[in-house]
Design a protein around this motif. Structure first.
Motif, PDB file in Angstrom:
ATOM      1  N   TYR A  23      -0.311   2.505  -7.718  1.00 33.31           N
ATOM      2  CA  TYR A  23       0.180   2.421  -6.343  1.00 33.31           C
ATOM      3  C   TYR A  23       1.652   2.813  -6.251  1.00 33.31           C
ATOM      4  O   TYR A  23       2.408   2.780  -7.228  1.00 33.31           O
ATOM      5  CB  TYR A  23       0.006   0.992  -5.795  1.00 33.31           C
ATOM      6  N   CYS A  24       2.068   3.136  -5.030  1.00 28.43           N
ATOM      7  CA  CYS A  24       3.486   3.214  -4.682  1.00 28.43           C
ATOM      8  C   CYS A  24       3.629   2.735  -3.247  1.00 28.43           C
ATOM      9  O   CYS A  24       2.794   3.054  -2.392  1.00 28.43           O
ATOM     10  CB  CYS A  24       4.031   4.631  -4.824  1.00 28.43           C
ATOM     11  N   GLU A  25       4.685   1.970  -2.983  1.00 32.04           N
ATOM     12  CA  GLU A  25       4.847   1.314  -1.683  1.00 32.04           C
ATOM     13  C   GLU A  25       6.273   1.493  -1.172  1.00 32.04           C
ATOM     14  O   GLU A  25       7.237   1.187  -1.870  1.00 32.04           O
ATOM     15  CB  GLU A  25       4.509  -0.174  -1.824  1.00 32.04           C
ATOM     16  N   PHE A  26       6.397   1.999   0.049  1.00 35.99           N
ATOM     17  CA  PHE A  26       7.666   2.090   0.769  1.00 35.99           C
ATOM     18  C   PHE A  26       7.675   1.016   1.852  1.00 35.99           C
ATOM     19  O   PHE A  26       6.742   0.950   2.666  1.00 35.99           O
ATOM     20  CB  PHE A  26       7.808   3.449   1.450  1.00 35.99           C
ATOM     21  N   ASN A  27       8.723   0.187   1.899  1.00 41.00           N
ATOM     22  CA  ASN A  27       8.851  -0.853   2.911  1.00 41.00           C
ATOM     23  C   ASN A  27      10.165  -0.697   3.681  1.00 41.00           C
ATOM     24  O   ASN A  27      11.250  -0.735   3.088  1.00 41.00           O
ATOM     25  CB  ASN A  27       8.826  -2.246   2.259  1.00 41.00           C
ATOM     26  N   TRP A  28      10.065  -0.562   4.998  1.00 39.66           N
ATOM     27  CA  TRP A  28      11.236  -0.504   5.871  1.00 39.66           C
ATOM     28  C   TRP A  28      11.615  -1.928   6.254  1.00 39.66           C
ATOM     29  O   TRP A  28      10.801  -2.671   6.798  1.00 39.66           O
ATOM     30  CB  TRP A  28      10.906   0.329   7.104  1.00 39.66           C
ATOM     31  N   ILE A  29      12.851  -2.303   5.927  1.00 38.80           N
ATOM     32  CA  ILE A  29      13.348  -3.651   6.210  1.00 38.80           C
ATOM     33  C   ILE A  29      14.292  -3.597   7.401  1.00 38.80           C
ATOM     34  O   ILE A  29      15.262  -2.825   7.412  1.00 38.80           O
ATOM     35  CB  ILE A  29      14.096  -4.248   4.995  1.00 38.80           C
ATOM     36  N   GLU A  30      14.022  -4.436   8.392  1.00 38.52           N
ATOM     37  CA  GLU A  30      14.877  -4.504   9.574  1.00 38.52           C
ATOM     38  C   GLU A  30      14.891  -5.941  10.091  1.00 38.52           C
ATOM     39  O   GLU A  30      13.830  -6.561  10.235  1.00 38.52           O
ATOM     40  CB  GLU A  30      14.362  -3.551  10.665  1.00 38.52           C
ATOM     41  N   HIS A  31      16.095  -6.473  10.332  1.00 41.59           N
ATOM     42  CA  HIS A  31      16.262  -7.843  10.824  1.00 41.59           C
ATOM     43  C   HIS A  31      15.538  -8.853   9.927  1.00 41.59           C
ATOM     44  O   HIS A  31      14.911  -9.800  10.403  1.00 41.59           O
ATOM     45  CB  HIS A  31      15.771  -7.982  12.265  1.00 41.59           C
ATOM     46  N   GLY A  32      15.621  -8.631   8.610  1.00 35.47           N
ATOM     47  CA  GLY A  32      15.073  -9.586   7.655  1.00 35.47           C
ATOM     48  C   GLY A  32      13.563  -9.555   7.502  1.00 35.47           C
ATOM     49  O   GLY A  32      12.991 -10.437   6.853  1.00 35.47           O
ATOM     50  N   LYS A  33      12.893  -8.551   8.068  1.00 36.90           N
ATOM     51  CA  LYS A  33      11.431  -8.457   7.992  1.00 36.90           C
ATOM     52  C   LYS A  33      11.002  -7.060   7.546  1.00 36.90           C
ATOM     53  O   LYS A  33      11.726  -6.075   7.754  1.00 36.90           O
ATOM     54  CB  LYS A  33      10.803  -8.732   9.365  1.00 36.90           C
ATOM     55  N   ILE A  34       9.828  -6.983   6.974  1.00 41.07           N
ATOM     56  CA  ILE A  34       9.197  -5.684   6.694  1.00 41.07           C
ATOM     57  C   ILE A  34       8.536  -5.230   7.988  1.00 41.07           C
ATOM     58  O   ILE A  34       7.619  -5.889   8.491  1.00 41.07           O
ATOM     59  CB  ILE A  34       8.166  -5.800   5.566  1.00 41.07           C
ATOM     60  N   VAL A  35       8.998  -4.110   8.534  1.00 40.01           N
ATOM     61  CA  VAL A  35       8.487  -3.663   9.835  1.00 40.01           C
ATOM     62  C   VAL A  35       7.521  -2.485   9.689  1.00 40.01           C
ATOM     63  O   VAL A  35       6.729  -2.218  10.599  1.00 40.01           O
ATOM     64  CB  VAL A  35       9.623  -3.292  10.804  1.00 40.01           C
ATOM     65  N   GLU A  36       7.596  -1.779   8.564  1.00 38.01           N
ATOM     66  CA  GLU A  36       6.705  -0.639   8.347  1.00 38.01           C
ATOM     67  C   GLU A  36       6.477  -0.475   6.852  1.00 38.01           C
ATOM     68  O   GLU A  36       7.414  -0.635   6.058  1.00 38.01           O
ATOM     69  CB  GLU A  36       7.320   0.635   8.935  1.00 38.01           C
ATOM     70  N   THR A  37       5.238  -0.167   6.477  1.00 46.14           N
ATOM     71  CA  THR A  37       4.879  -0.009   5.067  1.00 46.14           C
ATOM     72  C   THR A  37       4.025   1.234   4.880  1.00 46.14           C
ATOM     73  O   THR A  37       3.109   1.484   5.675  1.00 46.14           O
ATOM     74  CB  THR A  37       4.090  -1.237   4.556  1.00 46.14           C
ATOM     75  N   ALA A  38       4.329   2.003   3.850  1.00 46.23           N
ATOM     76  CA  ALA A  38       3.426   3.042   3.351  1.00 46.23           C
ATOM     77  C   ALA A  38       2.959   2.578   1.986  1.00 46.23           C
ATOM     78  O   ALA A  38       3.753   2.484   1.055  1.00 46.23           O
ATOM     79  CB  ALA A  38       4.128   4.389   3.253  1.00 46.23           C
ATOM     80  N   MET A  39       1.690   2.215   1.883  1.00 48.25           N
ATOM     81  CA  MET A  39       1.103   1.702   0.643  1.00 48.25           C
ATOM     82  C   MET A  39       0.051   2.702   0.192  1.00 48.25           C
ATOM     83  O   MET A  39      -1.062   2.747   0.711  1.00 48.25           O
ATOM     84  CB  MET A  39       0.477   0.327   0.892  1.00 48.25           C
ATOM     85  N   TYR A  40       0.423   3.564  -0.757  1.00 48.32           N
ATOM     86  CA  TYR A  40      -0.456   4.636  -1.207  1.00 48.32           C
ATOM     87  C   TYR A  40      -0.995   4.288  -2.591  1.00 48.32           C
ATOM     88  O   TYR A  40      -0.247   3.804  -3.460  1.00 48.32           O
ATOM     89  CB  TYR A  40       0.295   5.965  -1.268  1.00 48.32           C
ATOM     90  N   PHE A  41      -2.281   4.552  -2.831  1.00 45.54           N
ATOM     91  CA  PHE A  41      -2.903   4.141  -4.095  1.00 45.54           C
ATOM     92  C   PHE A  41      -3.965   5.154  -4.492  1.00 45.54           C
ATOM     93  O   PHE A  41      -4.578   5.829  -3.656  1.00 45.54           O
ATOM     94  CB  PHE A  41      -3.517   2.747  -3.980  1.00 45.54           C
ATOM     95  N   ASP A  42      -4.225   5.230  -5.781  1.00 44.12           N
ATOM     96  CA  ASP A  42      -5.089   6.253  -6.368  1.00 44.12           C
ATOM     97  C   ASP A  42      -6.488   5.677  -6.585  1.00 44.12           C
ATOM     98  O   ASP A  42      -6.827   5.214  -7.672  1.00 44.12           O
ATOM     99  CB  ASP A  42      -4.470   6.741  -7.687  1.00 44.12           C
ATOM    100  N   ILE A  43      -7.314   5.737  -5.525  1.00 49.60           N
ATOM    101  CA  ILE A  43      -8.667   5.189  -5.622  1.00 49.60           C
ATOM    102  C   ILE A  43      -9.537   5.989  -6.593  1.00 49.60           C
ATOM    103  O   ILE A  43     -10.310   5.400  -7.359  1.00 49.60           O
ATOM    104  CB  ILE A  43      -9.308   5.074  -4.226  1.00 49.60           C
ATOM    105  N   PRO A  44      -9.460   7.336  -6.628  1.00 52.14           N
ATOM    106  CA  PRO A  44     -10.248   8.054  -7.643  1.00 52.14           C
ATOM    107  C   PRO A  44      -9.911   7.629  -9.078  1.00 52.14           C
ATOM    108  O   PRO A  44     -10.806   7.563  -9.934  1.00 52.14           O
ATOM    109  CB  PRO A  44      -9.877   9.516  -7.388  1.00 52.14           C
ATOM    110  N   HIS A  45      -8.647   7.326  -9.351  1.00 53.76           N
ATOM    111  CA  HIS A  45      -8.250   6.822 -10.681  1.00 53.76           C
ATOM    112  C   HIS A  45      -8.977   5.515 -10.978  1.00 53.76           C
ATOM    113  O   HIS A  45      -9.450   5.271 -12.105  1.00 53.76           O
ATOM    114  CB  HIS A  45      -6.730   6.624 -10.697  1.00 53.76           C
ATOM    115  N   PHE A  46      -9.098   4.661  -9.955  1.00 54.59           N
ATOM    116  CA  PHE A  46      -9.810   3.394 -10.084  1.00 54.59           C
ATOM    117  C   PHE A  46     -11.299   3.648 -10.312  1.00 54.59           C
ATOM    118  O   PHE A  46     -11.938   3.002 -11.153  1.00 54.59           O
ATOM    119  CB  PHE A  46      -9.585   2.567  -8.817  1.00 54.59           C
TER     120      PHE A  46
END
Length: 332
Positions: free
Chosen positions: A119-142
């Protein structure tokens, strides 16, 4: 900026998620994420809105299937997003989620053995909270770990992918600002070259402008990993360029760097039209989206390692081939 406050939010979130019972995931996500969280994940999850929705659709089923789940990070970094004028702060982690594959997930039959979800995950932090996430993962690898073969034989190597050769990707403490600036400059130079496809140079010489000779390209299952400029050109970049036409311009939502590491994601990053041969598939002549995360390690003024996440299930579904359904239900 040190980004320590933003990093702490994400690390605390990861710990709370790890410590929580399956039934408490909604509460944990609600505590650390904005109520209207925008969460983007690879097919079949796609775009989800709302903390409780993310818990119910992704985290609870995953924890139900992969018991004793643990997060094994290889890269952890933060930075200001170049795409919005360096206004937003994003925290990125990359590695594997590992557990015992005890119950089916997405229709994939359990093995009772340990399994890794890359996996790789990008989290946008604003006002002390995670407001947006890109959570990408390799299902074929699994899938491959579970004994399935979702794609024809690939051009590069199928591996469990390690972290950086230098073992310095976990940046819990502040890094020199100039290092991140150099990394971002190297990534931007590579993007500029990559988007042209008409440099007048041979592919290998074009790559040498921005890549180390002994580069490592840790590609997704279905394409594979490859090592050195010569083999990367032969085993991925060359076949990819030969198999596509009408590549659109690059379109990123976030692009950051810290220390010797950086990366980006898009939704999608670009579109291209398959003209035949890519991943052993026939031409469709139908433009498809490439949802991608790239993470890079810089050495000197060039790029040395690259970890790539591509939503190949989404891409091929757009071409009329439902890989996930075919592997789990015998669909077309």
């Amino acid at each position: 900026m040190s980004y320590e406050a933003e990093k702490e939010i994400v690390l605390n979130f990861y710990k709370a998620l790890s410590d929580a019972e399956e039934s408490a995931h909604s509460d944990v996500i609600a505590e650390y994420c904005a109520e209207d969280l925008l969460w983007r994940g690879f097919h079949p999850f796609n775009e989800l809105r709302g903390a409780s929705n993310v818990a119910q659709k992704f985290w609870q089923p995953l924890n139900h299937s992969l018991t004793n789940l643990q997060r094994r990070m290889d890269v952890f970094m933060a930075g200001q997003n170049e795409i919005d004028g360096f206004n937003s702060v994003w925290v990125v982690s990359m590695g594997h989620l590992m557990g015992l594959f005890d119950k089916d997930w997405l229709g994939i039959a359990p093995t009772g053995k340990m399994a890794l979800l890359r996996y790789c995950e990008f989290n946008w932090i604003e006002h002390g909270k995670i407001v947006e996430t890109a959570m990408y993962f390799d299902i074929p690898h699994f899938m491959i770990q579970a004994g399935l073969q979702p794609f024809p034989p690939q051009t590069a190597a199928q591996l469990v992918q390690p972290g950086p050769m230098t073992h310095d990707g976990l940046m819990f403490t502040p890094q020199p600002a100039e290092d991140g600036q150099k990394t971002l400059a190297a990534i931007n130079a590579m993007i500029s070259d990559l988007g042209r496809w008409d440099s007048g140079l041979s592919l290998e010489d074009e790559l040498r402008r921005t890549w180390c000779e002994d580069m490592i390209w840790w590609g997704p299952s279905g394409i594979g990993a490859t090592y050195t400029i010569e083999r990367y050109a032969k085993q991925h970049a060359g076949p990819f360029r030969a198999g596509f036409a009408d590549r659109s311009k690059t379109n990123h939502i976030c692009r950051i760097a810290e220390g010797h590491y950086g990366g980006f994601f898009g939704w999608p990053n670009f579109t291209a039209r398959p003209t035949g041969g890519f991943m052993g598939m026939p031409a469709t002549d139908k433009a498809g989206e490439f949802r991608v995360i790239d993470i890079y390690r810089r050495k000197g003024d060039k790029l040395a390692e690259n970890w790539i996440f591509i939503d190949l299930l989404h891409f091929w579904k757009q071409q009329g081939v439902d890989i996930l359904d075919r592997m789990t239900h015998g669909g077309s």
